[in-house]
Enzyme design. Sequence first.
Site, PDB file in Angstrom:
ATOM      1  N   CYS A 145       0.821  -1.217   0.000  1.00 33.59           N
ATOM      2  CA  CYS A 145       0.000   0.000   0.000  1.00 33.59           C
ATOM      3  C   CYS A 145       0.850   1.260   0.000  1.00 33.59           C
ATOM      4  O   CYS A 145       0.557   2.226  -0.694  1.00 33.59           O
ATOM      5  CB  CYS A 145      -0.901   0.050   1.231  1.00 33.59           C
ATOM      6  SG  CYS A 145      -2.232  -1.160   1.213  1.00 33.59           S
ATOM      7  N   ARG A 170       9.843   4.362  28.344  1.00 35.70           N
ATOM      8  CA  ARG A 170      10.587   5.361  29.109  1.00 35.70           C
ATOM      9  C   ARG A 170       9.711   5.966  30.204  1.00 35.70           C
ATOM     10  O   ARG A 170      10.132   6.120  31.343  1.00 35.70           O
ATOM     11  CB  ARG A 170      11.102   6.420  28.136  1.00 35.70           C
ATOM     12  CG  ARG A 170      11.905   7.573  28.717  1.00 35.70           C
ATOM     13  CD  ARG A 170      13.188   7.120  29.322  1.00 35.70           C
ATOM     14  NE  ARG A 170      13.035   6.886  30.764  1.00 35.70           N
ATOM     15  CZ  ARG A 170      14.044   6.841  31.616  1.00 35.70           C
ATOM     16  NH1 ARG A 170      15.271   6.966  31.192  1.00 35.70           N
ATOM     17  NH2 ARG A 170      13.828   6.645  32.886  1.00 35.70           N
ATOM     18  N   CYS A 178      10.260   5.847  34.280  1.00 38.29           N
ATOM     19  CA  CYS A 178      10.252   7.035  35.138  1.00 38.29           C
ATOM     20  C   CYS A 178       9.238   6.885  36.267  1.00 38.29           C
ATOM     21  O   CYS A 178       9.539   7.161  37.427  1.00 38.29           O
ATOM     22  CB  CYS A 178       9.901   8.283  34.325  1.00 38.29           C
ATOM     23  SG  CYS A 178      11.333   9.153  33.667  1.00 38.29           S
TER      24      CYS A 178
END
EC number: 2.8.5.2
Lengths: 109, 283
Positions: B102, B240, B244
């Site tokens: 596509c 990430r 944290c």
Amino acid sequence: MASGVRPRVKVPSTASAGETVTIKTLISHQMESGQRKDSEGNTIPRSIINRFHVTFNDETVIDVKMEPAISTNPYFEFEAKVPESGTFQFTWYDDDGSVYEDSAEITVG
Amino acid sequence: MKLKALTAMAALLVAPAAFAGGADDDTLVINGEIEMTTKADAPEHMEGTGIDQVISGWHFRADETQQIQMDDFENQGMIFVDQAINTWNTAEGSAGQSCADCHNDPESMAGVTATYPKWNEDAGEVRTVQMQVNDCRVNRMGAEPWPYDAAPAINMEALIASQSRGMPVDVAIDGPAAETWEQGKDIYYTRYGQLELACASCHEENYGNYIRADHLSQGQINGFPTYRLKNAKLNGAHSRFKGCVRDTRAETFATGSPEFVALELYVKSRGNGLSVEGPSVRN
């Protein structure tokens, strides 16, 4: 059996006679150390590249014995003096017997 | 004697400033070609935050780490981009189609990462790149969706991001996306965990300072997916975030959860004007 292994090299295409050129090589490889265990506690068998050999016009430039502590996707950068036009031939030897090769031409003008 | 003591005190006062000098003034050019905007005027919505300049996380890293990102050959994140190119061209699922059938070349994805997460009118929700990829996989290819931030998904996200490198981040925060954006903003300023830390506690109020041995950045995500030297693979923004939140000693949201999608939109909008850097290199 290592999968997804792909060598790459970076060599300048031209140099002056006797010039020292910087060569960079990188090969994607998981470098399994043989020290790790999977979630069931079984040791994951060692599977690393154990030797890296570079020749220039069939003369050895570097020949490296590689050990399990070397990290994944080993990267080597080194310098070589180029006296004449020719071919750098790079060969990596895998624990499983596979050999990966790459080459690069350099023209001294 | 007294003078000496005073001098020593002055040295002590000055030393931490030199040590924690905040962002550096280096210039990021990739492959000697792609010039990156790594510092930009803060977008309007950040008025009142005390930040008037947004700064890429690249500026907070050591010279050696910065250098790796400047050459695609040394940037090991590009290994995973190469793997994603193979995936791009491989037909999967019951429809026997690949991405390439596509979308032709991956170059057709230029600009996508700059504007995502983005409101999807048909679905009635804000979508990340990975959600959109999975939509394609399920509905067009008849393939299994990839788990969020799993290797194939993050590699594909990196391939798509790499097509937009150098383009300015420009996510829409108004219109139908506004509600999600507000939700993300709430999360950004909410204190989580036993340590009671919000994103803003470190990345807005203390960027440039050290938190133990770590040099705090503004927490920009214009460089995601990021190749991290600590785990030698690509890392997604949600992973990430999760790291944290975990570090605040809280129960975290899941990768791909609506909360993190909202947070991704909000944090990305704080980097509007910075260049897309993915795949970047960080420690």
